[in-house]
Design an enzyme around this catalytic site. Structure first.
Site, short mmCIF file in Angstrom:
data_model
loop_
_atom_site.label_atom_id
_atom_site.label_comp_id
_atom_site.label_asym_id
_atom_site.label_seq_id
_atom_site.Cartn_x
_atom_site.Cartn_y
_atom_site.Cartn_z
N HIS A 67 -10.59 49.51 -18.62
CA HIS A 67 -11.84 49.01 -17.82
C HIS A 67 -12.81 49.42 -18.72
CE1 HIS A 67 -10.41 50.17 -13.28
NE2 HIS A 67 -9.84 49.15 -14.21
N GLU A 69 -15.38 51.33 -18.51
CA GLU A 69 -15.91 52.70 -18.92
C GLU A 69 -14.96 53.27 -19.85
OE1 GLU A 69 -16.56 52.16 -14.30
OE2 GLU A 69 -15.50 51.09 -15.88
N CYS A 97 -14.63 53.55 -10.81
CA CYS A 97 -13.59 53.78 -9.83
C CYS A 97 -12.84 55.18 -10.12
CB CYS A 97 -12.47 52.77 -10.28
SG CYS A 97 -11.49 52.97 -11.80
N CYS A 100 -11.71 55.84 -13.80
CA CYS A 100 -12.76 55.97 -14.66
C CYS A 100 -13.64 57.47 -14.27
CB CYS A 100 -13.89 54.80 -14.65
SG CYS A 100 -12.78 53.24 -15.19
#
Length: 174
Positions: A67, A69, A97, A100
């Site tokens: 992801h 992040e 999410c 993260c």
């Protein structure tokens, strides 16, 4: 940009800078979309300068943890030469999410600024708020809705295009 008023005082939030840095995160999200990745981008800021930039690369890297992040956190840790990012702020186009958010807490990010919320899976107040759980070892300040319309449009456009492509494939019998 965050400006300390005096040593030991709380930072002052500069909304114009929030928009500037979110604009940079949005550019990263556009790079993800260009590579047919879910268009989420992130930048990490320290002392008024961007020290990390990333976009979703789950499909490209075949890695569920890739992801924006997570990739940005890893870059920032390398730049700072420490896993603690206590004087850093994360700008991300969509609410983080749970995965993260957990990493953000562990890295001790000072502030998380995001564009559009995610009521179904967001972990910064949308579905749950892991970033400010009182029983965890760190809590990040959260600013939601910065450039929300722009960040939401990119996601809606991406998933709308995906749905149309899937419908066309089904219609062709693929």
């Amino acid at each position: 940009m965050i400006h300390p008023e005096a040593p030991g005082s709380d930072p002052v939030i500069d909304i114009a800078s929030d928009q500037y840095f979110m604009g940079e995160a949005l550019r990263m999200a556009q790079r993800a979309a260009a590579k047919d990745e879910v268009p989420i981008g992130a930048v990490i800021v320290r002392g008024g300068s961007i020290i990390a930039r990333a976009w979703n690369q789950v499909e490209t890297l075949r890695d569920a943890t890739a992801h924006a992040e997570m990739l940005a956190l890893t870059q920032a840790e390398s730049v700072v030469d420490d896993w603690r990012l206590t004087d850093c702020d994360l700008y991300v186009t969509k609410e983080p999410c749970p995965m993260c958010a957990g990493a953000i807490v562990h890295c001790r990010i000072r502030r998380v600024i995001f564009g559009c919320p995610d009521a179904r899976g967001g972990a910064a107040g949308g579905f749950i708020n892991l970033l400010q759980q009182p029983n965890l070892n760190h809590r990040s300040e959260v600013t939601a809705g910065v450039m929300e319309n722009e960040t939401r449009f990119l996601l809606v456009d991406f998933f709308g295009r995906r749905r149309r492509e899937n419908e066309e494939r089904r219609a062709r019998g693929e």
